[in-house]
Design a protein around this motif. Structure first.
Motif, PDB file in Angstrom:
ATOM      1  N   SER A  22       8.791 -20.924  69.610  1.00 13.54           N
ATOM      2  CA  SER A  22       8.745 -20.859  68.160  1.00 13.54           C
ATOM      3  C   SER A  22       7.893 -19.665  67.732  1.00 13.54           C
ATOM      4  N   PHE A  23       8.363 -18.944  66.719  1.00  9.82           N
ATOM      5  CA  PHE A  23       7.639 -17.787  66.192  1.00  9.82           C
ATOM      6  C   PHE A  23       7.297 -17.998  64.719  1.00  9.82           C
ATOM      7  N   SER A  24       7.057 -19.247  64.356  1.00 13.51           N
ATOM      8  CA  SER A  24       6.868 -19.607  62.962  1.00 13.51           C
ATOM      9  C   SER A  24       5.599 -19.038  62.353  1.00 13.51           C
ATOM     10  N   ASP A  25       4.586 -18.735  63.172  1.00 16.53           N
ATOM     11  CA  ASP A  25       3.302 -18.275  62.640  1.00 16.53           C
ATOM     12  C   ASP A  25       3.155 -16.760  62.657  1.00 16.53           C
ATOM     13  N   PHE A  26       4.203 -16.049  63.070  1.00 15.75           N
ATOM     14  CA  PHE A  26       4.123 -14.587  63.130  1.00 15.75           C
ATOM     15  C   PHE A  26       4.639 -13.965  61.834  1.00 15.75           C
ATOM     16  N   LYS A  27       4.313 -12.692  61.674  1.00 12.78           N
ATOM     17  CA  LYS A  27       4.954 -11.927  60.604  1.00 12.78           C
ATOM     18  C   LYS A  27       6.403 -11.715  61.022  1.00 12.78           C
ATOM     19  N   VAL A  28       7.313 -12.161  60.165  1.00 15.89           N
ATOM     20  CA  VAL A  28       8.748 -12.048  60.434  1.00 15.89           C
ATOM     21  C   VAL A  28       9.449 -11.590  59.161  1.00 15.89           C
ATOM     22  N   THR A  29      10.364 -10.675  59.296  1.00 15.13           N
ATOM     23  CA  THR A  29      11.251 -10.321  58.191  1.00 15.13           C
ATOM     24  C   THR A  29      12.680 -10.649  58.611  1.00 15.13           C
ATOM     25  N   PHE A  30      13.496 -11.021  57.644  1.00 12.18           N
ATOM     26  CA  PHE A  30      14.886 -11.349  57.976  1.00 12.18           C
ATOM     27  C   PHE A  30      15.828 -10.966  56.842  1.00 12.18           C
ATOM     28  N   ASP A  31      17.010 -10.544  57.243  1.00 12.49           N
ATOM     29  CA  ASP A  31      18.121 -10.263  56.325  1.00 12.49           C
ATOM     30  C   ASP A  31      19.355 -10.936  56.911  1.00 12.49           C
ATOM     31  N   ILE A  32      19.938 -11.837  56.150  1.00 15.79           N
ATOM     32  CA  ILE A  32      21.098 -12.607  56.604  1.00 15.79           C
ATOM     33  C   ILE A  32      22.220 -12.438  55.589  1.00 15.79           C
ATOM     34  N   GLU A  33      23.400 -12.077  56.089  1.00 13.16           N
ATOM     35  CA  GLU A  33      24.576 -11.925  55.227  1.00 13.16           C
ATOM     36  C   GLU A  33      25.571 -13.037  55.546  1.00 13.16           C
ATOM     37  N   TRP A  34      26.036 -13.713  54.505  1.00 17.75           N
ATOM     38  CA  TRP A  34      26.988 -14.802  54.665  1.00 17.75           C
ATOM     39  C   TRP A  34      28.092 -14.646  53.631  1.00 17.75           C
ATOM     40  N   PHE A  35      29.287 -14.283  54.100  1.00 15.29           N
ATOM     41  CA  PHE A  35      30.437 -14.117  53.225  1.00 15.29           C
ATOM     42  C   PHE A  35      31.473 -15.192  53.542  1.00 15.29           C
ATOM     43  N   ASN A  36      32.441 -15.321  52.662  1.00 16.46           N
ATOM     44  CA  ASN A  36      33.456 -16.349  52.802  1.00 16.46           C
ATOM     45  C   ASN A  36      34.607 -15.868  53.698  1.00 16.46           C
ATOM     46  N   ILE A  37      34.272 -15.369  54.886  1.00 14.28           N
ATOM     47  CA  ILE A  37      35.246 -14.923  55.874  1.00 14.28           C
ATOM     48  C   ILE A  37      34.741 -15.353  57.249  1.00 14.28           C
ATOM     49  N   LYS A  38      35.619 -15.316  58.267  1.00 12.30           N
ATOM     50  CA  LYS A  38      35.237 -15.901  59.554  1.00 12.30           C
ATOM     51  C   LYS A  38      34.183 -15.074  60.292  1.00 12.30           C
ATOM     52  N   PHE A  39      34.302 -13.743  60.304  1.00 13.73           N
ATOM     53  CA  PHE A  39      33.298 -12.900  60.959  1.00 13.73           C
ATOM     54  C   PHE A  39      32.275 -12.482  59.907  1.00 13.73           C
ATOM     55  N   SER A  40      31.369 -13.380  59.563  1.00 16.20           N
ATOM     56  CA  SER A  40      30.560 -13.106  58.373  1.00 16.20           C
ATOM     57  C   SER A  40      29.071 -13.353  58.524  1.00 16.20           C
ATOM     58  N   ARG A  41      28.674 -14.314  59.328  1.00 16.43           N
ATOM     59  CA  ARG A  41      27.273 -14.748  59.335  1.00 16.43           C
ATOM     60  C   ARG A  41      26.476 -13.883  60.300  1.00 16.43           C
TER      61      ARG A  41
END
Length: 357
Positions: A22-41
């Motif tokens: 688990s890396f819950s206590d570290f500095k973390v940045t995230f960018d997640i893209e979710w579109f309404n197509i199969k190859f999307s997440r």
């Protein structure tokens, strides 16, 4: 209604057996893209200032899966395990608001590649790119023979079996057509292409979400309308666009999903301005009318502004998550379409129902 205070965050890297860190206590940045197509997440995640040993474990492909849980704390305890070893799984029922909590799993996927980098002389990071269901989309093949008299449901069941070795299970599924095919069929084809055919026959959209194959019919939704306003996490004013829906920003809320509903105060939507060229070319014929419960601009030769829902109910078409555990960013940017708008090209949109898995 839970309160949006005290951010909740968990980041878990695991191997194929569910053991990891688990890396819950570290500095973390995230960018997640979710579109309404199969190859999307697709997710891009940076974990900062790890030890060389931990860096090497991540870069050495010890871990194959990634899971990210985010939102805001309530009265419930955290989901997951902050220790090295077996990570407690989060089921679909754990996601969302329960007993006052407003956090849940917003992403899980297969790790595609990892690299290291440095922001400045003191801050290093490991960058991870992950794709939801990546191995299943690339490797699952339907190799079977269906006897005469098979149905679409039989074809769907065979396809789910091909996904099973990759840890991908059946998720939300609508009703199947009752068509009985009089001839047998031999199938040797990529599972994602077979799913394209099944979803077309069912009038549905499909994709892999958090390790589940969801196939949502065009006349149904994944969740009931969630009210968004300044008290429930809405940030700024929703923005009407020229033909690309209404853009909405809110604080991270795992209850809001693609193909789900949100409810806005339609008077708060910031309207798109027409260009001088559109006004000049219209010859004074521009008008705004109500159509299928939405406000529609007519008389524009180019792309008109997106429809505005008079009841404030919109369908979420895409979500972009942006977060920084040591910074300000903790947002969801959504592109939404007015329910029943002409842009959706679905005549039964106003009669849509909520589908549960």
């Amino acid at each position: 209604m839970s309160q949006n205070w005290m951010r909740h965050f968990e980041l878990l890297l695991t191997d194929d057996n569910g053991k990891g860190l688990s890396f819950s206590d570290f500095k973390v940045t995230f960018d997640i893209e979710w579109f309404n197509i199969k190859f999307s997440r697709v997710a891009v995640i940076k974990i900062y200032n790890l030890s060389p040993h931990t860096n090497n474990r991540i870069l050495g492909k010890e871990f194959t899966k990634i899971r990210l849980i985010a939102g805001y704390d309530g009265i419930a305890t955290a989901v997951g395990d902050n220790q090295v070893g077996k990570v407690t799984p989060v089921s679909a029922g754990d996601v969302g608001q329960k007993n006052g909590q407003n956090f849940g799993q917003i992403y899980s996927g297969d790790i595609r590649f990892t690299i290291t980098g440095r922001d400045n002389p003191t801050d290093t990071y490991v960058l991870i790119q992950a794709i939801d269901g990546h191995q299943a989309l690339l490797g699952a093949v339907v190799n079977t023979t269906l006897a005469a008299g098979y149905t679409v449901a039989d074809l769907h069941a065979a396809t789910m079996q091909s996904f099973d070795p990759f840890g991908v299970k059946k998720g939300i599924t609508g009703d199947m057509p009752a068509t009985v095919f009089p001839r047998g069929r031999v199938i040797f084809q990529s599972a994602h292409k077979v799913m394209d055919n099944i979803s077309e026959q069912c009038g549905a959209n499909w994709q892999i979400v958090d390790g589940l194959v969801n196939m949502v019919p065009e006349n149904q939704y994944t969740q009931e309308a969630i009210v968004l306003n300044s008290l429930t996490g809405l940030v700024g004013m929703p923005q009407q666009t020229m033909g690309a829906g209404v853009n909405v920003r809110c604080l991270i809320n795992p209850n809001i999903r693609v193909n789900g509903l949100i409810k806005l105060d339609q008077t708060s939507v910031y309207r798109a301005a027409l260009s001088s060229h559109d006004i000049q070319m219209s010859g004074g014929s521009i008008s705004e009318t109500k159509d299928n419960g939405n406000l529609v601009v007519n008389g524009i030769a180019s792309t008109p502004p997106a429809s505005i829902a008079t009841d404030g109910v919109y369908i979420v078409q895409s979500i972009s998550y942006t977060g920084d555990t040591r910074g300000k960013a903790w947002y969801m940017d959504m592109m939404c379409m007015a329910r029943g708008s002409a842009e959706l090209q679905v005549s039964s949109a106003l009669n849509r129902s909520v589908i549960s898995g």
